[in-house]
Write an enzyme that holds these catalytic residues in place. Structure first.
Site, mmCIF file in Angstrom:
data_model
loop_
_atom_site.group_PDB
_atom_site.id
_atom_site.type_symbol
_atom_site.label_atom_id
_atom_site.label_comp_id
_atom_site.label_asym_id
_atom_site.label_seq_id
_atom_site.Cartn_x
_atom_site.Cartn_y
_atom_site.Cartn_z
ATOM 1 N N SER A 175 0.798 -1.346 0.086
ATOM 2 C CA SER A 175 0.086 0.040 0.047
ATOM 3 C C SER A 175 0.632 1.083 0.265
ATOM 4 O O SER A 175 1.803 1.671 0.274
ATOM 5 C CB SER A 175 -0.675 0.103 1.123
ATOM 6 O OG SER A 175 -1.913 -0.461 1.293
ATOM 7 N N GLU A 231 -0.751 18.254 -6.336
ATOM 8 C CA GLU A 231 -2.278 18.793 -6.950
ATOM 9 C C GLU A 231 -2.628 17.655 -6.277
ATOM 10 O O GLU A 231 -3.943 17.656 -6.577
ATOM 11 C CB GLU A 231 -2.159 18.786 -8.547
ATOM 12 C CG GLU A 231 -0.595 19.952 -8.804
ATOM 13 C CD GLU A 231 0.492 19.406 -9.197
ATOM 14 O OE1 GLU A 231 1.238 20.069 -9.423
ATOM 15 O OE2 GLU A 231 0.647 18.221 -8.500
ATOM 16 N N SER A 232 -2.563 16.738 -5.515
ATOM 17 C CA SER A 232 -3.739 16.021 -4.853
ATOM 18 C C SER A 232 -2.356 14.167 -4.294
ATOM 19 O O SER A 232 -1.734 14.553 -3.767
ATOM 20 C CB SER A 232 -4.622 15.816 -5.681
ATOM 21 O OG SER A 232 -5.633 15.145 -4.086
ATOM 22 N N HIS A 272 -3.123 -0.165 -3.777
ATOM 23 C CA HIS A 272 -3.075 -1.001 -2.297
ATOM 24 C C HIS A 272 -3.580 -2.647 -3.749
ATOM 25 O O HIS A 272 -4.341 -2.285 -4.629
ATOM 26 C CB HIS A 272 -4.568 -1.392 -2.115
ATOM 27 C CG HIS A 272 -3.892 -2.378 -0.714
ATOM 28 N ND1 HIS A 272 -3.652 -1.919 0.281
ATOM 29 C CD2 HIS A 272 -4.980 -3.568 -0.284
ATOM 30 C CE1 HIS A 272 -3.372 -3.117 1.350
ATOM 31 N NE2 HIS A 272 -4.110 -4.038 0.606
ATOM 32 N N CYS A 286 -5.925 18.067 -8.712
ATOM 33 C CA CYS A 286 -6.587 19.003 -8.802
ATOM 34 C C CYS A 286 -6.354 19.769 -10.566
ATOM 35 O O CYS A 286 -4.755 20.064 -10.367
ATOM 36 C CB CYS A 286 -6.379 19.991 -7.760
ATOM 37 S SG CYS A 286 -7.208 18.914 -6.327
#
Length: 126
Positions: free
Chosen positions: A55, A62-63, A68, A83
């Site tokens: 994970s 930008e995010s 996983h 974004c």
């Protein structure tokens, strides 16, 4: 319609077991994917599970990009949320190819389009 961002959710099937179980390889794939999309990488955190699976998250200005993996099933769930003007599909496509996905299901969601309208008759009290 203008949005705050775009969120690609990918279901990757038929991926290479060794790649899905290699935390160093996955981390490099995700950092490369972020950079190829034009994102600015801020932080990187990945964890290898026993006996298998990885994970992780790449935080970008930008995010984020997340994964996983379930190597025993040849499956990985990934999210790429960007974004601004960045196209999350660039990173998602790169990841799918790098992991050797034989089958891929994508959903792209616009984010931040305004308040979600909720019908009060559908809301249950806790």
């Amino acid at each position: 319609m203008e949005t705050m961002g775009r969120h690609v959710i990918s279901e990757l099937w038929g991926c290479d077991f060794e790649k899905l179980n290699d935390v160093v390889k996955i981390e490099q794939i995700f950092v490369d994917a972020a950079l190829k999309s034009g994102a600015e990488v801020r932080e990187v955190a990945f964890h290898k599970f026993a006996p298998q699976g990885v994970s992780g998250v790449v935080i970008i200005s930008e995010s984020h990009l997340t994964i996983h993996s379930f190597p025993e099933h040849g499956y990985a769930s990934i999210d790429v949320y960007t974004c601004g003007e960045l196209d999350p599909n660039i990173a998602a496509d790169y990841i799918a190819e790098a992991l050797g996905a034989q089958t891929r299901e994508n959903i792209e969601l616009p984010r931040g389009m305004g308040p979600v309208q909720v019908n009060k008759s559908q809301v249950k009290a806790l």
